[in-house]
Design an enzyme around this catalytic site. Structure first.
Site, PDB file in Angstrom:
ATOM      1  CG  HIS A  14      -1.849   1.174   1.249  1.00 28.64           C
ATOM      2  ND1 HIS A  14      -3.199   1.021   1.470  1.00 28.64           N
ATOM      3  CD2 HIS A  14      -1.670   2.510   1.053  1.00 28.64           C
ATOM      4  CE1 HIS A  14      -3.793   2.198   1.404  1.00 28.64           C
ATOM      5  NE2 HIS A  14      -2.888   3.124   1.169  1.00 28.64           N
ATOM      6  CG  HIS A  16      -0.664   7.171  -1.200  1.00 26.30           C
ATOM      7  ND1 HIS A  16      -1.881   7.337  -1.797  1.00 26.30           N
ATOM      8  CD2 HIS A  16      -0.902   6.489  -0.051  1.00 26.30           C
ATOM      9  CE1 HIS A  16      -2.826   6.796  -1.047  1.00 26.30           C
ATOM     10  NE2 HIS A  16      -2.259   6.265   0.012  1.00 26.30           N
ATOM     11  CE  LYS A 100      -7.884   2.412  -0.736  1.00 24.11           C
ATOM     12  NZ  LYS A 100      -6.714   3.232  -0.447  1.00 24.11           N
ATOM     13  CG  HIS A 137     -10.017   5.026   3.061  1.00 18.17           C
ATOM     14  ND1 HIS A 137      -8.801   5.658   3.184  1.00 18.17           N
ATOM     15  CD2 HIS A 137     -10.770   5.481   4.095  1.00 18.17           C
ATOM     16  CE1 HIS A 137      -8.825   6.464   4.231  1.00 18.17           C
ATOM     17  NE2 HIS A 137     -10.004   6.377   4.799  1.00 18.17           N
ATOM     18  CG  HIS A 175      -5.061   2.536   5.636  1.00 13.85           C
ATOM     19  ND1 HIS A 175      -6.417   2.488   5.830  1.00 13.85           N
ATOM     20  CD2 HIS A 175      -4.883   3.232   4.495  1.00 13.85           C
ATOM     21  CE1 HIS A 175      -7.030   3.124   4.850  1.00 13.85           C
ATOM     22  NE2 HIS A 175      -6.126   3.580   4.018  1.00 13.85           N
ATOM     23  CG  ASP A 248      -1.537   4.905   3.799  1.00 13.59           C
ATOM     24  OD1 ASP A 248      -1.598   5.246   2.599  1.00 13.59           O
ATOM     25  OD2 ASP A 248      -2.352   5.295   4.653  1.00 13.59           O
TER      26      ASP A 248
HETATM   27  O1  DOR Z   1      -3.377   9.701   5.402  1.00 14.06           O
HETATM   28  C1  DOR Z   1      -3.694   9.389   4.277  1.00 14.06           C
HETATM   29  N1  DOR Z   1      -3.077   9.930   3.190  1.00 14.06           N
HETATM   30  N2  DOR Z   1      -4.677   8.512   4.106  1.00 14.06           N
HETATM   31  C2  DOR Z   1      -5.182   8.233   2.898  1.00 14.06           C
HETATM   32  O2  DOR Z   1      -6.107   7.455   2.828  1.00 14.06           O
HETATM   33  C3  DOR Z   1      -4.655   8.901   1.701  1.00 14.06           C
HETATM   34  C4  DOR Z   1      -3.306   9.406   1.906  1.00 14.06           C
HETATM   35  C5  DOR Z   1      -2.860  10.398   0.833  1.00 14.06           C
HETATM   36  O3  DOR Z   1      -3.039  10.109  -0.344  1.00 14.06           O
HETATM   37  O4  DOR Z   1      -2.339  11.441   1.198  1.00 14.06           O
HETATM   38 ZN    ZN Z   2      -3.243   5.120   1.397  1.00 12.95          ZN
END
Ligand code: DOR
Ligand code: ZN
Length: 345
Positions: A14, A16, A100, A137, A175, A248
């Site tokens: 997971h 970004h 997702k 989520h 998460h 995450d």
């Molecule tokens: O804290 C987070 N940041 N939770 C999420 O679900 C998305 C993520 C983000 O893309 O910044």
């Molecule tokens: Zn995330």
């Protein structure tokens, strides 16, 4: 006390990466430790289909260090306009590994998300049919629901029914932050799993709010009370294969975090693996790190386990207070903290 630790190369289930210039910082930071990553699709505009996933994948690969064999595992973003045909196409692409579900308004770039998770059953059916995992989520978004209760309400209101109606669908409770989420996963078979972030393992809401507000520990779902943290820790330390590594890691520029209305997300990629190692060692469970980081997620996704290795050496170092990510200044999660394991180059 051992002074080095070699394990099968882990994957991050997971993550970004963001897009554009930021890829120059985020992709090398992850590729250093991880061989593959499940790449979250919450760009603006979001990665809603196989075609967008294909071009995003190419941009990520272009930012990988020379000679790296890093493999981005792409994910499509479900919206109210997604069709079963979009899912069939994604499943046939060979590079999309999951879909997702962001409830609309739940988090960063979720405005195009699903307004009513109980209104998209044809999509769950298509995912089940094409054997593409559903990544959740798992939070409701109604303003009248307390933010600390949103995960449990999502489980009761939506997840329990989705789980029951689509028994062959693989579901990842992303998460996980509560004992309720942990228990839900534990109560089901191996088709229900959860990713666990370093912050939800190592912290609770006191680390966010006690003695001053700490925006770099703010993420969504928000850190919960200690008893929830302990439930997550116990699940992971028990060696249960349904709980596996997903950082995450979610970078936001320093000024967007340290703001009157700060963004949610912890940029953990620069030190994620050493921090997980520290956690396992502090709990006398270093022998359980490799399966959590390198086996369980691959098995769940029905992908081969990696065969190459990474080595961590016992060496104190301090997580930098700032890093440059494509021209933006970011504060890594746990900046300034001394870590006892270092990833060997
Ligand atoms: O804290 C987070 N940041 N939770 C999420 O679900 C998305 C993520 C983000 O893309 O910044
Ligand atoms: Zn995330």
């Amino acid at each position: 006390m051992r002074d080095s630790l070699t394990l099968i190369r882990p994957d991050d289930w997971h993550l970004h990466f963001r897009d554009g210039a930021q890829l120059q910082g985020t992709v090398p930071a992850t590729a250093r430790a991880f061989r593959r990553a499940i790449v979250m699709p919450n760009l603006n505009p979001p990665v809603t289909n196989a075609e967008r996933a294909r071009s995003y994948r190419e941009r990520i690969l272009a930012a990988a260090p020379a000679g790296s064999d890093f493999e981005p595992l792409m994910v499509i973003y479900l919206t109210d306009a997604t069709t079963p045909a979009d899912i069939a196409e994604a499943a046939a692409s060979g590079f999309v590994y999951a879909a997702k579900l962001y409830p609309a308004g739940a988090t960063t770039n979720s405005d195009s998300g699903v307004r009513d998770p109980s209104a998209i059953y044809p999509l769950y059916e298509a995912l089940e049919k094409h054997d593409l995992p559903l990544l959740l989520h798992g939070e409701v978004t109604e303003s009248e629901i307390d933010i600390f209760d949103r995960e449990k309400v999502f489980i009761d209101r939506y997840l329990a029914d989705i789980r029951a109606k689509f028994p062959a669908l693989r579901i990842v409770f992303e998460h996980v932050t509560t004992a309720d989420g942990v228990q839900f996963v534990q109560a089901h078979d191996k088709l229900t799993a959860a990713t666990v972030t370093p912050q939800h393992l190592m912290m609770n809401r006191n680390d966010l709010l006690a003695g001053g507000i700490r925006p770099h520990n703010y993420c969504l779902p928000v850190l919960k009370r200690r008893e929830h943290q302990l439930a997550i820790q116990q699940a992971v330390l028990s060696g249960d294969s349904r709980f596996f590594l997903g950082t995450d890691s979610a970078p936001h520029a320093q000024d967007k975090k340290e703001a009157a209305c700060g963004c949610a997300g912890c940029y953990s990629a620069p030190a994620a693996l050493p921090l997980y190692a520290m956690f396992f060692e502090q709990h006398g469970a270093l022998d359980k790190l490799e399966a959590f980081a390198s086996f369980y997620g691959a098995d769940f996704y029905r992908l081969p386990r990696n065969t190459d290795k990474v080595t961590l050496v016992r060496e104190n170092w301090v997580i930098p207070t700032h890093v440059d990510v494509g021209g933006l200044t970011m504060v890594p999660w746990q900046a300034g903290v001394e870590v006892s394991w270092r990833l060997k180059d």
